[in-house]
Motif scaffolding. Structure first.
Motif, mmCIF file in Angstrom:
data_model
loop_
_atom_site.group_PDB
_atom_site.id
_atom_site.type_symbol
_atom_site.label_atom_id
_atom_site.label_comp_id
_atom_site.label_asym_id
_atom_site.label_seq_id
_atom_site.Cartn_x
_atom_site.Cartn_y
_atom_site.Cartn_z
ATOM 1 N N HIS A 117 8.869 33.132 109.570
ATOM 2 C CA HIS A 117 7.868 33.808 108.753
ATOM 3 C C HIS A 117 7.822 35.267 109.182
ATOM 4 C CE1 HIS A 117 5.426 30.078 107.415
ATOM 5 N NE2 HIS A 117 6.689 29.769 107.612
ATOM 6 N N ASP A 122 8.329 35.677 113.081
ATOM 7 C CA ASP A 122 7.804 34.607 113.915
ATOM 8 C C ASP A 122 8.586 33.333 113.638
ATOM 9 O OD1 ASP A 122 5.824 36.266 114.936
ATOM 10 O OD2 ASP A 122 4.395 35.716 113.375
ATOM 11 N N TRP A 131 8.588 29.672 113.107
ATOM 12 C CA TRP A 131 7.553 28.742 112.688
ATOM 13 C C TRP A 131 7.917 27.306 113.074
ATOM 14 C CZ3 TRP A 131 2.866 29.977 111.149
ATOM 15 C CH2 TRP A 131 2.074 29.005 110.559
ATOM 16 N N ASN A 132 9.192 26.954 112.910
ATOM 17 C CA ASN A 132 9.598 25.579 113.163
ATOM 18 C C ASN A 132 11.098 25.537 113.440
ATOM 19 O OD1 ASN A 132 9.549 22.821 113.398
ATOM 20 N ND2 ASN A 132 9.418 22.417 111.217
#
Length: 130
Positions: free
Chosen positions: A18, A2, A4-5
């Motif tokens: 992540h 995923d 995340w940022n």
């Protein structure tokens, strides 16, 4: 994985990833476990995008095997064990090194010349004698 940022700085991209929790196979006893022991953030060098280096931060899990007393990190597809750059960076560096000098290829891919030479020496070259 995923995302995340994603942050863009003046001199680099910073991407935080992540992984999802899933059963992992213990490298020692080959049993599958899902028990998490700890977390760690690993910094990985990504490819260069439009003359801007990419740094990837991966939140890795350390798993505890419930059958034997060992702990181990999860395996990632994008980076080999003990490596700090992605497989795509290594592949592109090896491809470029077929037609260019090591110093030029190292600058193009963003890795050091010594790392490129070690990577080149580690792989076997296949050729057909004429």
């Amino acid at each position: 994985m995923d995302v995340w940022n994603i942050e863009k700085y003046s001199n680099k991209w910073l991407i935080e990833l992540h992984t999802k929790v899933k059963k992992q196979k213990c490298p020692f006893c080959k049993e599958r476990t899902k028990r998490i022991y700890s977390y760690r953030k690993q910094s990985i060098q990504g490819p260069i995008l439009s003359n801007t280096p990419v740094k990837i931060i991966v939140k890795k899990r350390r798993y505890l095997c419930t059958y034997c007393p060992h702990t181990f990190y999860e395996r990632l597809q994008m980076v080999d064990i003990y490596q700090r750059c992605t497989n795509s960076v290594q592949t592109s560096a090896l491809t470029y090194s077929a037609v260019g000098f090591f110093t030029l290829v190292a600058r193009l891919t963003g890795i050091s010349t010594n790392r490129l030479i070690r990577l080149f020496d580690r792989h076997q070259l296949f050729y057909v004698p004429i």
